[in-house]
Design an enzyme around this catalytic site. Structure first.
Site, short mmCIF file in Angstrom:
data_model
loop_
_atom_site.label_atom_id
_atom_site.label_comp_id
_atom_site.label_asym_id
_atom_site.label_seq_id
_atom_site.Cartn_x
_atom_site.Cartn_y
_atom_site.Cartn_z
N SER A 141 39.85 47.82 30.87
CA SER A 141 38.78 48.82 30.78
C SER A 141 39.24 50.14 31.37
O SER A 141 40.06 50.16 32.32
CB SER A 141 37.55 48.32 31.53
OG SER A 141 36.59 49.35 31.67
N TYR A 154 34.62 45.84 39.88
CA TYR A 154 35.02 45.61 38.50
C TYR A 154 36.21 46.51 38.15
O TYR A 154 37.20 46.05 37.58
CB TYR A 154 33.83 45.91 37.59
CG TYR A 154 34.12 45.86 36.11
CD1 TYR A 154 34.18 44.65 35.42
CD2 TYR A 154 34.29 47.04 35.39
CE1 TYR A 154 34.41 44.60 34.06
CE2 TYR A 154 34.53 47.01 34.02
CZ TYR A 154 34.59 45.79 33.36
OH TYR A 154 34.83 45.76 32.01
N LYS A 158 39.97 45.33 37.06
CA LYS A 158 40.59 45.71 35.79
C LYS A 158 41.91 46.45 36.02
O LYS A 158 42.86 46.29 35.23
CB LYS A 158 39.63 46.58 34.98
CG LYS A 158 38.44 45.81 34.42
CD LYS A 158 38.85 44.69 33.49
CE LYS A 158 37.65 44.04 32.80
NZ LYS A 158 38.03 42.95 31.90
#
Length: 280
Positions: A141, A154, A158
């Protein structure tokens, strides 16, 4: 020269393949002729199918290491091969760092970084034993490439996933290729939860240079390419699938007339420009 990608006879596993981006990836592999197994904690609301063929669903909690290893052992018995693993499962709620205990953020890291590592290790022997070698695809991402307020754990996971893929590509070459797709915003059935109604989705899409959000099928097509023989020399790569990224905010905040011709721009008396440029 035809660029049609035929994955007939190959087996792909797509984690989190029951909806959204994962379902789009699974359908792309089905259209390319591959056998597809999708896994998640809950079954899809409807069968994931394309081109008259349907993906096989297997329930699996990717944070349960013993269950993950048992899952890939069963696949080896059932199919005798594994050609591609797509580590797609992931996600996070919006939560500022100070609004959650470390344990809650650690769960996000476990799903988005440790689970792909666990699945890759469990699949390694089957992948390396394939006639043409195997392929691992990490679904990354843009949140891992820039500040990610509200989803910091998060984004950190990633970022780590991309680094993991690069290291894995070196360690596992030449038997298994490992690449990352770095995704921007994708229009899925959950897009309204993140971006609002159709007007909101359109407004968010307008911030992307290509003028819209990606479709899950487009992510799937990129995955099929990276899993195919056409990408046989690609490993340790990060493919940006983000429509051109994000327009820099300073361009909209600046008062300079960006529509001026190059010749006109060079006539502007702006003695501080060289110093300002040093910070770019």
């Amino acid at each position: 020269m035809s660029l049609a990608l035929d994955l007939s006879g190959r087996l792909a596993v797509v984690t989190g393949g029951t909806r959204g981006v994962g379902a789009g990836i699974a359908r792309a592999f089905l259209r390319a002729g591959a056998e597809v197994v999708i896994c998640a904690r809950r079954p899809p609301d409807a069968p994931v199918a394309a081109a008259g063929r349907t993906a096989r669903f297997c329930p699996l909690d990717l944070r349960d290491q013993a269950a993950v290893h048992a899952f890939f052992a069963r696949l080896a018995d059932d199919y005798g091969r594994l050609d591609c693993l797509v580590n797609n499962a992931g996600g996070t709620p919006y939560r500022l760092l100070g609004e959650g205990a470390a344990e809650r953020h650690a769960r996000v890291v476990a799903l988005n970084l440790l689970a792909p590592l666990t699945a890759s290790l469990a699949a390694y022997e089957a992948l390396r034993g394939g006639p043409a070698g195997g392929s691992v695809l990490m679904i990354g991402s843009v949140s891992g490439t820039r500040p990610s307020p509200g989803t910091a754990a998060y984004g950190a996971a990633k970022a780590g996933l991309d680094h993991l893929a690069r290291s894995m590509a070196v360690e596992w070459a030449p038997d298994v290729r490992v690449n990352t797709l770095v995704l921007g915003m994708v229009r899925t059935e959950l897009a309204a939860l993140h971006y609002g109604d159709e007007a909101g989705i359109a407004a968010v899409g307008a911030t992307v240079p290509l003028g819209r959000l990606a479709e899950p099928a487009e992510i799937g097509d990129a995955c099929v390419f990276l899993a195919s023989d056409r990408a046989a020399y690609l490993t340790g790569a990060s493919l940006l699938v983000h429509g051109g990224g994000e327009r820099p905010a300073f361009l909209d905040a600046a008062t300079v007339n960006h529509s001026a011709t190059p010749d006109a721009a060079t006539t502007v008396d702006h003695p501080t420009a060289p110093d300002a440029m040093k910070g770019n």
